[in-house]
Design an enzyme around this catalytic site. Structure first.
Site, PDB file in Angstrom:
ATOM      1  N   THR A 242     -75.587  41.221 -25.812  1.00 21.42           N
ATOM      2  CA  THR A 242     -75.199  40.728 -24.653  1.00 21.42           C
ATOM      3  C   THR A 242     -74.857  39.308 -24.871  1.00 21.42           C
ATOM      4  OG1 THR A 242     -76.748  42.191 -23.703  1.00 21.42           O
ATOM      5  CG2 THR A 242     -75.945  40.309 -22.109  1.00 21.42           C
TER       6      THR A 242
ATOM      7  N   PHE B 166     -75.256  49.374 -22.780  1.00 21.83           N
ATOM      8  CA  PHE B 166     -76.000  49.530 -21.427  1.00 21.83           C
ATOM      9  C   PHE B 166     -77.286  50.406 -21.706  1.00 21.83           C
ATOM     10  CE2 PHE B 166     -71.796  48.933 -20.489  1.00 21.83           C
ATOM     11  CZ  PHE B 166     -71.615  47.513 -19.425  1.00 21.83           C
ATOM     12  N   LEU B 167     -77.777  50.873 -22.778  1.00 18.13           N
ATOM     13  CA  LEU B 167     -78.884  51.594 -23.302  1.00 18.13           C
ATOM     14  C   LEU B 167     -80.207  51.001 -22.250  1.00 18.13           C
ATOM     15  CD1 LEU B 167     -80.869  50.566 -25.227  1.00 18.13           C
ATOM     16  CD2 LEU B 167     -79.280  51.451 -27.016  1.00 18.13           C
TER      17      LEU B 167
ATOM     18  N   GLY C   4     -92.735  46.551  -7.242  1.00 17.23           N
ATOM     19  CA  GLY C   4     -93.620  46.449  -8.307  1.00 17.23           C
ATOM     20  C   GLY C   4     -93.930  44.914  -8.384  1.00 17.23           C
TER      21      GLY C   4
ATOM     22  N   GLY D 158     -89.287  42.778 -16.005  1.00 16.38           N
ATOM     23  CA  GLY D 158     -89.508  42.015 -17.189  1.00 16.38           C
ATOM     24  C   GLY D 158     -88.661  42.474 -18.191  1.00 16.38           C
TER      25      GLY D 158
ATOM     26  N   CYS E 285     -84.411  42.003 -21.612  1.00 16.85           N
ATOM     27  CA  CYS E 285     -82.954  41.890 -20.941  1.00 16.85           C
ATOM     28  C   CYS E 285     -82.932  41.239 -19.528  1.00 16.85           C
ATOM     29  CB  CYS E 285     -82.221  43.138 -20.966  1.00 16.85           C
ATOM     30  SG  CYS E 285     -81.979  43.892 -22.637  1.00 16.85           S
TER      31      CYS E 285
ATOM     32  N   LYS F 126     -83.599  37.363 -19.162  1.00 16.29           N
ATOM     33  CA  LYS F 126     -82.732  36.452 -19.898  1.00 16.29           C
ATOM     34  C   LYS F 126     -81.351  36.356 -19.338  1.00 16.29           C
ATOM     35  CE  LYS F 126     -81.358  38.981 -24.157  1.00 16.29           C
ATOM     36  NZ  LYS F 126     -80.233  39.069 -23.844  1.00 16.29           N
TER      37      LYS F 126
ATOM     38  N   LYS G 292     -92.384  48.294 -19.313  1.00 11.21           N
ATOM     39  CA  LYS G 292     -92.093  49.574 -18.627  1.00 11.21           C
ATOM     40  C   LYS G 292     -92.355  50.737 -19.623  1.00 11.21           C
ATOM     41  CE  LYS G 292     -87.158  50.500 -19.931  1.00 11.21           C
ATOM     42  NZ  LYS G 292     -85.735  51.014 -19.315  1.00 11.21           N
TER      43      LYS G 292
HETATM   44  N1  LIG Z   1     -83.049  45.949 -25.867  1.00 13.95           N
HETATM   45  C1  LIG Z   1     -82.464  46.505 -25.070  1.00 13.95           C
HETATM   46  O1  LIG Z   1     -82.675  47.346 -24.122  1.00 13.95           O
HETATM   47  C2  LIG Z   1     -80.894  45.804 -24.916  1.00 13.95           C
HETATM   48  C3  LIG Z   1     -80.134  46.569 -24.278  1.00 13.95           C
HETATM   49  C4  LIG Z   1     -78.670  46.348 -24.146  1.00 13.95           C
HETATM   50  C5  LIG Z   1     -78.417  45.203 -24.737  1.00 13.95           C
HETATM   51  N2  LIG Z   1     -79.226  44.218 -25.496  1.00 13.95           N
HETATM   52  C6  LIG Z   1     -78.781  43.188 -26.156  1.00 13.95           C
HETATM   53  O2  LIG Z   1     -78.708  43.672 -27.607  1.00 13.95           O
HETATM   54  C7  LIG Z   1     -79.030  42.458 -28.525  1.00 13.95           C
HETATM   55  C8  LIG Z   1     -80.126  42.884 -29.453  1.00 13.95           C
HETATM   56  O3  LIG Z   1     -81.123  43.110 -28.584  1.00 13.95           O
HETATM   57  P1  LIG Z   1     -82.679  43.984 -29.420  1.00 13.95           P
HETATM   58  O4  LIG Z   1     -83.430  44.305 -28.117  1.00 13.95           O
HETATM   59  O5  LIG Z   1     -82.119  45.023 -30.070  1.00 13.95           O
HETATM   60  O6  LIG Z   1     -83.220  42.683 -30.213  1.00 13.95           O
HETATM   61  P2  LIG Z   1     -84.369  42.905 -31.413  1.00 13.95           P
HETATM   62  O7  LIG Z   1     -84.808  41.361 -31.256  1.00 13.95           O
HETATM   63  O8  LIG Z   1     -84.908  43.952 -31.115  1.00 13.95           O
HETATM   64  O9  LIG Z   1     -83.299  43.041 -32.632  1.00 13.95           O
HETATM   65  C9  LIG Z   1     -82.592  41.946 -33.345  1.00 13.95           C
HETATM   66  C10 LIG Z   1     -82.629  42.198 -34.647  1.00 13.95           C
HETATM   67  O10 LIG Z   1     -81.811  41.154 -35.399  1.00 13.95           O
HETATM   68  C11 LIG Z   1     -82.177  40.754 -36.616  1.00 13.95           C
HETATM   69  N3  LIG Z   1     -81.755  39.793 -37.151  1.00 13.95           N
HETATM   70  C12 LIG Z   1     -82.066  38.364 -36.646  1.00 13.95           C
HETATM   71  N4  LIG Z   1     -80.907  37.511 -37.339  1.00 13.95           N
HETATM   72  C13 LIG Z   1     -80.237  38.282 -38.185  1.00 13.95           C
HETATM   73  C14 LIG Z   1     -79.411  37.966 -39.108  1.00 13.95           C
HETATM   74  N5  LIG Z   1     -78.881  36.740 -39.467  1.00 13.95           N
HETATM   75  N6  LIG Z   1     -78.918  38.872 -40.013  1.00 13.95           N
HETATM   76  C15 LIG Z   1     -79.300  40.240 -39.674  1.00 13.95           C
HETATM   77  N7  LIG Z   1     -80.100  40.736 -38.729  1.00 13.95           N
HETATM   78  C16 LIG Z   1     -80.718  39.546 -38.136  1.00 13.95           C
HETATM   79  C17 LIG Z   1     -83.857  40.805 -36.187  1.00 13.95           C
HETATM   80  O11 LIG Z   1     -84.722  40.750 -37.411  1.00 13.95           O
HETATM   81  C18 LIG Z   1     -84.052  42.018 -35.402  1.00 13.95           C
HETATM   82  O12 LIG Z   1     -84.336  43.027 -36.098  1.00 13.95           O
HETATM   83  C19 LIG Z   1     -79.547  41.317 -27.519  1.00 13.95           C
HETATM   84  O13 LIG Z   1     -78.202  40.579 -27.090  1.00 13.95           O
HETATM   85  C20 LIG Z   1     -79.688  41.904 -26.062  1.00 13.95           C
HETATM   86  O14 LIG Z   1     -79.596  41.316 -25.099  1.00 13.95           O
HETATM   87  C21 LIG Z   1     -80.611  44.838 -25.515  1.00 13.95           C
END
Ligand SMILES: NC(=O)c1ccc[n+]([C@@H]2O[C@H](COP(=O)([O-])OP(=O)(O)OC[C@H]3O[C@@H](n4cnc5c(N)ncnc54)[C@H](O)[C@@H]3O)[C@@H](O)[C@H]2O)c1
Length: 442
Positions: free
Chosen positions: A121, A150-151, A254, A258, A261, A264, A322
């Site tokens: 994002t 969007f998961l 609730g 939190g 996503c 932030k 959640k």
């Molecule tokens: N978690 C969700 O439900 C969700 C849903 C939609 C979008 N997003 C977006 O997706 C993105 C990732 O979210 P997430 O929850 O998967 O984050 P996360 O922290 O779970 O995963 C990020 C991964 O990137 C790795 N990383 C960091 N720097 C790196 C590098 N230089 N090279 C290789 N790997 C590296 C970390 O070690 C980590 O394993 C964010 O922008 C988030 O906003 C998250």
């Protein structure tokens, strides 16, 4: 198709596994040695229902592999996904250092046409920044596409395999063709792939998350009113939600939203708006309401204990932000725990999946229970912070026997007010003015 996913966290691991499941050859890259070694050895690193089975199958069949070596990982890739963190910086804006750092590294090692996809994002204009960071050192052909994810954690595999829609921001016909081919197996039942420009795609993700956060904060304000006006928020919710224009989902009050996503992303959109001299006033209120709501149970507890919280022993059910995930980032439970400890309470916690993550964070500040019933032994009160299914119909007799004082402060409105008060519990939840009246009468 050969695909690389850079960043193997909640989004990257689901993305990589699901693309492997549809027959692609996927390499996931991460800088975390420990994570890569666990995943390579068949040990899954997150709790996500349904993911482990697909992960193991694709690993065994050789379609899914893991490495810390970016250069080896992108070998022959047609598409490189960036699923990297975009945490809030000090001013609330999304910190792009991970994305732009990897983009710069890619510029040094690319050697043929590739589609680089921002799955993280990211604020409007990031695709252009990624393009510039790569182009600094690479003069060959490539495209940068915005494909926000969007998961939802907890149902991530289903969301990924059967998305409501796929949003793809690109102005390149070549990239469009590659992305269409990749997503074809996921949209066979007619759910749309919506093509648009990069900036609109980037904004779509923030708009969607901010709108959902707004729905939650709106209902939390209605709940506050219910408590003051003697109404029942669950009745109001049902009455409102039956209107098709409003819809039934995301109307549950609730103790605040939190997760990694909503907090932030709402902040980042407020910041993006400020940068173009626009005051996104609704979202400022959404954030403020959420901050208040996270603390909503504490005054209720203080009132109940006549302001003598010192030395009270409190059980907490639910720590993940959640149900059906082990993710505790910005989890409301953590704020409740912080306030309870500050008030001089001792705290014993239980969560079906998030105990490991909480132990790493809180160490010996709280006690860790083996089960939900273990947690309530000798407790002066129980706080319910996450609506895991197993908390919905507990063994109340066991609870009556185990608790020192029968008081439940329910941040997720799990129980029927009448039934639980008949069992002799003092029960307070969110947005039930009627109940408050009853308690006063008692
Ligand atoms: N978690 C969700 O439900 C969700 C849903 C939609 C979008 N997003 C977006 O997706 C993105 C990732 O979210 P997430 O929850 O998967 O984050 P996360 O922290 O779970 O995963 C990020 C991964 O990137 C790795 N990383 C960091 N720097 C790196 C590098 N230089 N090279 C290789 N790997 C590296 C970390 O070690 C980590 O394993 C964010 O922008 C988030 O906003 C998250």
């Amino acid at each position: 198709m050969r695909i690389t996913v850079v960043g193997t966290g909640y989004v990257g691991l689901v993305t990589g596994t699901c693309f492997a499941e549809t027959g692609n050859d996927v390499v996931c890259v991460d800088i975390d040695d420990n994570k890569v070694s666990k995943l390579s050895n068949g040990e899954i690193t997150i709790y996500e229902p349904g993911l482990e089975k697909l992960f193991i199958r694709n690993l065994k069949e050789g379609r899914l592999s893991f490495t810390t070596d970016l250069q080896a990982g992108i070998q022959d890739a047609k598409i490189i996904f960036l699923a990297l963190p975009t945490p809030p910086g000090e001013d609330g804006s999304a910190d792009l250092k991970y994305i732009l750092g990897v983009a710069a590294d890619l510029g040094k090692i690319l050697n043929e046409y590739v589609v680089v996809v921002d799955k993280s994002t990211v604020p409007v204009g990031t695709a252009e920044k990624v393009h510039a960071a790569i182009a600094k050192n690479y003069t060959g052909e490539f495209d940068v596409v915005s494909n926000p994810e969007f998961l939802r954690e907890g149902v991530a595999v289903d969301d990924f395999m059967k998305p409501d829609r796929v949003v793809i921001g690109t102005s390149s016909e070549r990239a469009k063709k590659v992305m269409n081919e990749l997503y074809a197996p996921f949209v066979r039942s007619g759910n749309p792939v919506i093509f648009m420009d990069e900036r609109s795609a980037e904004l779509t993700k923030y708009a969607a998350n901010s709108f959902l956060a707004t729905k939650i904060s709106f209902m939390n304000e209605i709940a506050q009113l219910c408590e003051r006006l003697g109404a029942d928020v669950d009745m109001v919710r049902l009455g409102m939600g039956s209107d098709e224009r409003i819809g039934k989902r995301f109307l549950f009050p609730g103790i605040g939203y939190g997760g990694s996503c909503f907090p932030k992303d709402v902040q980042a959109l407020v910041k993006s708006a400020k940068e173009v001299d626009y005051d996104f006033s609704i979202l400022n209120s959404v954030v403020r309401v959420n901050e208040t709501q996270k603390k909503h149970l504490i005054p209720k507890m203080k009132r109940h204990f006549n302001n003598t919280m010192q030395g009270k022993h409190i059980a907490i059910w639910g720590l993940a932000f959640k149900p059906n995930t082990d993710d505790i980032r910005e989890a409301p439970a953590l704020y409740v725990i912080e306030d309870l400890l500050e008030a001089g309470c001792t705290v014993c916690v239980f969560d079906p999946e998030a105990m490991g993550n909480v132990k790493n964070l809180l160490k010996d500040k709280v006690q860790y229970a083996e089960s939900q019933y273990d947690a309530i032994q000798g407790a002066d009160a129980l706080v319910i912070a996450t609506e895991w299914n197993e908390f919905r119909t507990p063994d109340f007799i066991k609870m009556v026997k185990g608790m020192k004082h029968k008081a439940i402060f329910d941040g997720r409105n799990l129980f029927d007010m009448n039934a639980i008060t008949e069992l002799g519990f003092h029960y307070e939840c969110i947005g039930k003015g009627i109940a408050q009246k009853t308690n006063h009468q008692i």
